[in-house]
Design an enzyme around this catalytic site. Structure first.
Site, mmCIF file in Angstrom:
data_model
loop_
_atom_site.group_PDB
_atom_site.id
_atom_site.type_symbol
_atom_site.label_atom_id
_atom_site.label_comp_id
_atom_site.label_asym_id
_atom_site.label_seq_id
_atom_site.Cartn_x
_atom_site.Cartn_y
_atom_site.Cartn_z
ATOM 1 C CD GLN A 100 -1.045 -0.267 3.763
ATOM 2 O OE1 GLN A 100 -1.136 0.652 4.553
ATOM 3 N NE2 GLN A 100 -1.720 -1.395 3.885
ATOM 4 C CG HIS B 217 -0.749 5.675 3.879
ATOM 5 N ND1 HIS B 217 -1.918 4.957 3.982
ATOM 6 C CD2 HIS B 217 0.177 4.973 4.566
ATOM 7 C CE1 HIS B 217 -1.698 3.882 4.724
ATOM 8 N NE2 HIS B 217 -0.444 3.855 5.092
ATOM 9 C CD GLU C 271 1.760 4.080 7.950
ATOM 10 O OE1 GLU C 271 0.642 4.359 8.400
ATOM 11 O OE2 GLU C 271 1.960 3.120 7.192
ATOM 12 C CG HIS D 264 3.989 1.150 3.845
ATOM 13 N ND1 HIS D 264 3.688 2.380 3.308
ATOM 14 C CD2 HIS D 264 2.958 0.847 4.663
ATOM 15 C CE1 HIS D 264 2.535 2.795 3.795
ATOM 16 N NE2 HIS D 264 2.050 1.874 4.619
ATOM 17 N NE ARG E 192 -6.734 -3.211 1.058
ATOM 18 C CZ ARG E 192 -8.045 -3.093 1.314
ATOM 19 N NH1 ARG E 192 -8.952 -3.334 0.403
ATOM 20 N NH2 ARG E 192 -8.440 -2.712 2.516
#
Ligand SMILES: [Zn+2]
Length: 323
Positions: free
Chosen positions: A106, A108, A119, A177, A197
């Site tokens: 995935q 972001h 993150e 990641h 995804r």
């Protein structure tokens, strides 16, 4: 504001989410949820997302939502700079994650897109031989990526890291990641629930259905300059050690041995979040004290500038604030 009410450190009900890749470790190693619960993948420890906000679990504010308390206590809770900079929104999301299987590959949204998410992960426990994918393994163009992807060779262009307890990973938004199977970790991220995804290992759910992919959105968020490993190994040492310092959050790891006292200074004009990973103890401040238990997350209001950490057994915890 009722002047008799004074904001104090807060604990929250965990928000437990079932996932096709989830396992049992959130219960067995961190004491979350009921024994025998199936495939719990995430425990949202502290969330200000309007769709799923955290609820206070004990004390004078039990049953109230984090969003209500921010409205009531504003900069006393968040800090002046954070309260104005984020327009009263809680800027971070804290989770514990148990991956019994690999998560999807995935990405972001990037910082200049809607709902960006940078993150970090800190590994609490790793089954032997665990790995994860983070970043590309070589320099690529968007066209290169597309052709590998269409030929079913995505895994060939991803950087794969071996993973052990106490490894830390920083995942700037745009970095491809996935969390690998066998890992229990703490995840600290910008408050966003947007995940694109790219590949889900052709898995199906209990109803024989594949989860949706978002390859087009993902392509516009992928950062092809995110190449190679950025794993850091940071075992806790007595006192505090810097883990990840970034424009979005700063995180340190604390360790104190049995029957010790340590001062945690705030004065950072930000709230602090403590995630207790091992052991137990308590914190004491001017007006009170609160127990810390393994697997619990505690929010320290910005207005409380001095804390003392007092241990029973050895304790290991993560401390996070907004820089
Ligand atoms: Zn992610």
């Amino acid at each position: 504001l009722d002047l008799k009410e004074k904001i104090s450190p807060l604990k929250f009900q965990p928000i437990l989410l079932k996932k096709i890749w989830g396992g049992q470790k959130l219960h067995s190693l961190l004491g979350k949820g009921a024994r025998g619960s199936e495939k719990i993948g995430e425990s949202w420890e502290l969330s200000g997302l309007p769709s799923n906000p955290s609820i206070i679990s004990e004390g004078q504010f039990e049953g109230e939502s984090l969003l209500d308390l921010i409205e009531k206590f504003k900069d006393q809770l968040l800090g002046k700079k954070v309260y104005s900079g984020f327009k009263g929104k809680f800027p971070l999301l804290f989770k514990f994650i148990d991956a019994a299987e690999d998560l999807s590959i995935q990405v972001h949204p990037k910082q200049d897109q809607a709902d960006p998410k940078t993150e970090m992960w800190y590994i609490i426990q790793a089954d032997s031989g665990s790995t994860l994918f983070s970043g590309f393994s070589k320099n690529l163009t968007g066209e290169d990526f597309q052709s590998y992807f269409e030929n079913g060779q995505l895994l060939d262009i991803l950087n794969r890291d071996e993973v052990n307890e106490y490894d830390a990973f920083y995942l700037p938004s745009g970095r491809i990641h996935t969390i690998g199977k066998g890992l229990l970790l703490a995840e600290i991220q910008q408050s966003s629930d947007t995940t694109y995804r790219i590949y889900d290992f052709d898995r199906v759910d209990d109803f024989g259905k594949k989860r949706e992919l978002h390859v087009n959105e993902a392509r516009s968020s992928l950062d092809f300059s995110e190449v190679g490993s950025n794993r850091k190994h940071v075992p806790p040492k007595i006192g505090s050690s810097d883990l990840i310092f970034s424009p979005f959050f700063n995180t340190r790891i604390w360790k104190a041995s049995k029957e010790q006292k340590q001062a945690i200074e705030n004065g950072k004009d930000s709230f602090l979040v403590l995630m207790t990973l091992k052991g137990g103890g308590s914190i004491r401040w001017k007006d009170g004290s609160l127990e810390l238990k393994k697997g619990e997350t505690t929010l320290i209001p910005a207005v409380i500038e001095k804390l003392e950490l007092i241990t029973d057994t050895e304790i290991v915890l993560l401390e996070t604030w907004i820089p």
